[in-house]
Write an enzyme that holds these catalytic residues in place. Structure first.
Site, mmCIF file in Angstrom:
data_model
loop_
_atom_site.group_PDB
_atom_site.id
_atom_site.type_symbol
_atom_site.label_atom_id
_atom_site.label_comp_id
_atom_site.label_asym_id
_atom_site.label_seq_id
_atom_site.Cartn_x
_atom_site.Cartn_y
_atom_site.Cartn_z
ATOM 1 N N LEU A 1 0.891 -1.161 0.000
ATOM 2 C CA LEU A 1 0.000 0.000 0.000
ATOM 3 C C LEU A 1 0.923 1.202 0.000
ATOM 4 C CD1 LEU A 1 -2.705 -0.954 2.664
ATOM 5 C CD2 LEU A 1 -3.092 -0.620 0.219
ATOM 6 N N ASP A 2 0.680 2.180 -0.865
ATOM 7 C CA ASP A 2 1.618 3.295 -0.945
ATOM 8 C C ASP A 2 1.551 4.178 0.306
ATOM 9 O OD1 ASP A 2 -0.371 5.377 -1.332
ATOM 10 O OD2 ASP A 2 -0.570 4.704 -3.404
ATOM 11 N N TYR A 3 2.449 5.136 0.365
ATOM 12 C CA TYR A 3 2.649 5.988 1.549
ATOM 13 C C TYR A 3 1.351 6.654 2.014
ATOM 14 C CZ TYR A 3 5.022 9.535 4.461
ATOM 15 O OH TYR A 3 5.450 10.329 5.500
#
Length: 296
Positions: free
Chosen positions: A101-103
């Site tokens: 999951l991205d930042y």
């Protein structure tokens, strides 16, 4: 199993940390230092790390983690930002995340101590469901693309600035629904079967829509439900049973794929040899000349 993978699978160390330990001579086979990075660990090998015997872990462990925003799914960050391993208890340091999951995204993230299981789940076509909010109303073009899929030669909009992935193909969404709309926003629930690099951010960016919030709420039937942010839970017995069944099918399919690949390769070689033999046979065939009988 390769040495660094063996260490990361059965200890708290990551593969990168295992490589450092191997290089430093901290990994031994009985009393002999092992510095061969490509060494394949045998069943009867006794491996030690810093003088402590590595105990083989056969029990599969999978946890559900509710990842907060502003945390990276990686071991280390060159910019010093927080990672999930800063947030998670130390006993999970060697666990492998199933996808990312991205930042700026949050929600359900699976982690496991079995690299094979992590790889199989990552590559699977299992449903991934997200709640998301975009900064404009849903258009008919978006709906058509969600239904029919989308192919973009340039999918850099919505991607990370350092991403080297330019083109991208988006499969039709398995499911989607518009949950609420305002003048300058829309809230949706969407289900996709892949987890490509910033897939949903890139998809909506193509329609000049920015994803404001993105939260994964389920993966392959595993639900986030009311798990608090930054908390974990172990899989239930039923969930473990489902994973074991999934892995059994996955391994069977892998064996079948390998056999099919070998058979195709064998058939290709046989066809090639047959064509070669035929060509040589035609080349070496004696010429058919007319025979004349001479009469006195």
């Amino acid at each position: 199993m390769r040495l660094n993978k063996y260490i990361s699978h059965n200890t708290k160390y990551s593969r990168r940390e295992a490589d450092t330990l191997i290089e430093a001579g901290e990994v031994t086979l009985d009393k002999r230092p092992l510095k061969e990075f490509g060494y394949e660990v045998q069943d009867d090998d006794r491996i030690f790390v810093k003088g402590k015997a590595v105990k083989i872990t056969n029990e599969l462990t999978i946890i559900v983690y509710n990842k907060p925003k502003g945390v990276l799914v990686t071991k280390k960050d060159d910019r010093g930002r927080a990672t999930i391993y800063h947030k998670l208890p130390g006993k999970y340091r060697h666990f492998t995340p199933v996808g990312r999951l991205d930042y700026a995204s949050e929600g359900l993230l699976l982690l496991t101590d079995d690299v094979e299981v992590a790889s199989a789940l990552m590559a699977s076509g299992l449903d991934r469901t997200y709640n998301l909010k975009i900064d404009k109303a849903v258009t008919s073009e978006m709906i058509e693309a969600m239904k029919e899929g989308l192919v973009l030669d340039d999918a850099r909009a919505g991607a990370h600035e350092k991403s080297k992935i330019y083109s991208m193909e988006f499969a039709p969404f398995a499911h989607f629904e518009v949950r609420s709309e305002g003048k300058n926003f829309s809230k949706l629930r969407v289900t996709i079967k892949e987890g490509k690099n910033r897939e949903l951010r890139r998809f909506f960016a193509h329609f000049d829509a920015k994803v404001l919030d993105l939260k994964r709420i389920s993966f392959g039937g595993i639900e986030l439900n009311n798990l608090p942010e930054n908390k974990t839970r172990y899989f239930t017995r039923r969930e473990y049973d489902d994973v074991h069944k999934f892995m059994k099918r996955w391994r069977t399919n892998r064996i079948a794929d390998v056999k099919n690949e070998m058979n195709a390769k064998k058939q290709k070689e046989e066809n090639k040899q047959e064509a070669y033999n035929k060509k040589n046979k035609d080349t070496n065939k004696p010429s058919q000349s007319k025979k004349f009988k001479y009469k006195d």
